[in-house]
Design an enzyme around this catalytic site. Structure first.
Site, short mmCIF file in Angstrom:
data_model
loop_
_atom_site.label_atom_id
_atom_site.label_comp_id
_atom_site.label_asym_id
_atom_site.label_seq_id
_atom_site.Cartn_x
_atom_site.Cartn_y
_atom_site.Cartn_z
N GLY A 66 -12.94 -4.19 -0.36
CA GLY A 66 -14.14 -3.80 -0.10
C GLY A 66 -14.81 -2.59 -1.28
O GLY A 66 -15.50 -1.94 -2.00
N LYS A 103 -20.08 -16.36 0.21
CA LYS A 103 -21.28 -16.13 -0.12
C LYS A 103 -22.65 -15.55 -1.59
O LYS A 103 -22.07 -14.69 -2.06
CB LYS A 103 -21.77 -15.30 1.14
CG LYS A 103 -21.69 -15.65 2.47
CD LYS A 103 -21.50 -15.28 3.47
CE LYS A 103 -21.72 -16.27 5.47
NZ LYS A 103 -21.97 -15.38 6.41
N ARG A 116 0.31 -0.74 0.01
CA ARG A 116 0.11 -0.16 -0.14
C ARG A 116 0.94 1.65 0.20
O ARG A 116 0.24 2.30 -0.56
CB ARG A 116 -0.89 -0.41 1.11
CG ARG A 116 -2.02 -0.85 1.11
CD ARG A 116 -3.38 -0.62 2.11
NE ARG A 116 -4.04 -1.90 1.62
CZ ARG A 116 -5.13 -2.10 2.47
NH1 ARG A 116 -4.85 -2.09 3.60
NH2 ARG A 116 -6.24 -2.45 2.22
N GLY A 171 -10.45 -8.63 -1.85
CA GLY A 171 -9.53 -8.95 -0.57
C GLY A 171 -8.59 -10.65 -0.28
O GLY A 171 -7.82 -10.65 -0.82
P1 ADP Z 1 -12.94 -12.22 -1.62
O1 ADP Z 1 -12.75 -11.76 -0.71
O2 ADP Z 1 -12.07 -11.82 -2.89
O3 ADP Z 1 -14.10 -10.92 -1.85
P2 ADP Z 1 -14.89 -13.55 -0.32
O4 ADP Z 1 -14.73 -12.97 1.40
O5 ADP Z 1 -16.11 -13.38 -1.23
O6 ADP Z 1 -13.21 -13.07 -1.14
O7 ADP Z 1 -14.92 -15.22 -0.26
C1 ADP Z 1 -13.37 -15.33 0.16
C2 ADP Z 1 -13.48 -17.10 1.09
O8 ADP Z 1 -14.59 -18.05 0.80
C3 ADP Z 1 -12.59 -18.00 1.94
O9 ADP Z 1 -12.37 -17.56 3.13
C4 ADP Z 1 -12.19 -18.84 0.87
O10 ADP Z 1 -12.24 -20.04 1.89
C5 ADP Z 1 -13.95 -19.09 0.77
N1 ADP Z 1 -14.39 -20.70 0.24
C6 ADP Z 1 -14.38 -20.72 -0.77
N2 ADP Z 1 -15.17 -21.42 -1.44
C7 ADP Z 1 -15.48 -22.32 -0.11
C8 ADP Z 1 -15.39 -23.12 -0.30
N3 ADP Z 1 -16.83 -23.99 -0.72
N4 ADP Z 1 -17.26 -23.53 0.87
C9 ADP Z 1 -17.04 -22.83 2.13
N5 ADP Z 1 -16.28 -21.61 1.85
C10 ADP Z 1 -15.28 -20.70 1.11
MG MG Z 2 -13.21 -11.11 1.90
#
Ligand code: ADP
Ligand code: MG
Length: 393
Positions: free
Chosen positions: A374, A198, A36, A351
């Site tokens: 975010g 999610k 950063r 993230g």
């Molecule tokens: P980002 O930060 O890139 O936007 P998210 O925060 O939406 O991504 O998701 C990341 C999380 O999703 C990770 O901690 C990962 O472990 C979880 N994840 C990915 N696949 C699965 C799964 N099949 N079941 C449960 N959690 C999952």
């Molecule tokens: Mg995340």
């Protein structure tokens, strides 16, 4: 979207007030990842290269909850900033008040002063007008280069822009340059890969991207809710039962628009959600009872690869599986590699996705790895980021 940047204004002889995102990880008083700080340097250097400029730098660091807390002082950050910049960085005694006013007034051309943590004051997050005005009094012009906090309307990211001429730094310019076309006029074919945990946190991104993309890969934990809608068995995989209707109507809308939706067709599963769990490959869309989908399988990866082959624009947000556990990281690693090898314009935001491309060593082969988790998500959702909107006046 056309943003005014530091290059569009005359900075000569000016005292410049810049907001950066120096919210870096710290361990035992040392900065453990200076990405950063590095990403703010081009703007900082450009400003200091203009004749007669001096610089007042502000950032937040951690969550001191509106109180002065030495554990969240900018001092260790200033030390690393000084090393990377290669010139002296003074640390202000506070954020506002007479002492700081004097420290600012005493700044000579070429000097840099880093204010204390702006979140030492609750007025920062409350976007208090008086506090913003006081910050604004430190400069002749305001530059925002804190993409990571651009989705927050705080005093140092938004409020201050109402009291000074305000322009973007190169980092914000670059983030907007890569993200904005994805929602406006992407080079086609445009493929989005959306994973993560999610449906609830990604549905707005899916809906927003479905307006401009040709294909969407849905993977990660949220894929199982979609598979369930299609009538598949998902075992003990993550299910958001209250989002079944939302997922169903998304699939219907995508079909109406002619957007291809690619869901996992095979899986890497486990009976328990933990790092040591025994790996079970499932070579079908349906997941046997008692198993949890932890990652996508090789057939799914081949489908993703096929989509990416001719793609001209690619955005990736959200890991394909539980990449934090080595046994279930293969899908995420493979996609990171595919994205890195793509000839189209590649953008990664989020993230955990960014952590994954860094962890697997593909970041420097991707056109744009966003510095804001975010913020990049809200951008992809098509929402206006207050810190950027304030620069558009
Ligand atoms: P980002 O930060 O890139 O936007 P998210 O925060 O939406 O991504 O998701 C990341 C999380 O999703 C990770 O901690 C990962 O472990 C979880 N994840 C990915 N696949 C699965 C799964 N099949 N079941 C449960 N959690 C999952
Ligand atoms: Mg995340």
């Amino acid at each position: 979207m056309k943003l005014q940047t530091v290059k569009d204004v005359d900075l000569q002889g000016k005292r410049v007030l810049i907001r950066v995102d120096f919210n870096v990880p710290l361990k035992d008083g040392e900065v453990t990842d200076d990405t950063r700080i590095e990403s703010a340097l081009p703007t900082v250097r450009y400003i200091l290269d203009q004749k007669g400029t001096s610089l007042v730098v502000m950032s937040h660091f951690g969550r001191p909850k509106g109180k002065k807390d030495p554990a969240f002082s900018m001092a260790p950050v200033a030390k690393r900033f000084e090393e990377l910049l290669g010139r002296k960085v003074k640390v202000a005694s506070d954020v506002i008040g007479d002492a700081v006013k004097k420290e600012v007034a005493d700044l000579k051309a070429g000097e840099v002063l880093l204010l204390e943590n702006v979140r030492f004051y609750k007025e920062e997050e409350a976007n208090d007008a008086g506090f913003s005005k006081e910050l604004a009094s430190y400069g002749d012009i305001y530059v925002n280069d804190a993409f990571g906090t651009a989705h927050r309307a705080h005093a140092s990211t938004e409020g201050v822009a109402h009291f000074l001429p305000a322009v973007a730094g190169f980092l914000i310019e670059k983030e907007v340059k890569f993200f904005a076309p994805l929602l406006e006029n992407p080079d086609k074919p445009f493929v989005a890969i959306i994973g993560g945990s999610k449906v609830s946190s990604k549905i707005s991104v899916l809906e927003s991207l479905a307006r401009t993309c040709d294909a969407i890969v849905i993977a990660g934990g949220m894929a199982y809710t979609f598979l369930k809608v299609q009538g598949h068995a998902i075992g003990k995989s993550l299910l958001e039962a209250e989002y079944l209707d939302v997922a169903k109507s998304f699939l219907a809308k995508a079909q109406e628009k002619g957007v291809r939706v690619i869901l996992p067709v095979d899986h890497v599963c486990a009976a328990e959600f933990n790092e040591q769990a025994q790996v079970v490959s499932v070579d079908s869309v349906d997941i046997p009872e008692g198993l949890i989908g932890m990652d996508v399988g090789p057939k799914t990866l081949a489908l993703v690869d096929k989509e990416l082959k001719g793609a001209k624009s690619i955005v990736w947000n959200g890991p394909m599986g539980v990449f934090e556990f080595d046994a279930f990281a293969a899908g995420t690693k493979a996609v990171a590699k595919m994205v890195a090898e793509c000839t189209g314009t590649t953008v990664v935001g989020g993230g955990d996705s960014v952590a994954a491309v860094n962890k697997f060593g593909f970041a420097d082969r991707i056109d744009h790895v966003s510095t804001g988790g975010g913020a990049s998500l809200e951008f992809l959702e098509g929402r206006e980021l207050p810190g950027i909107k304030a620069l558009e006046k």
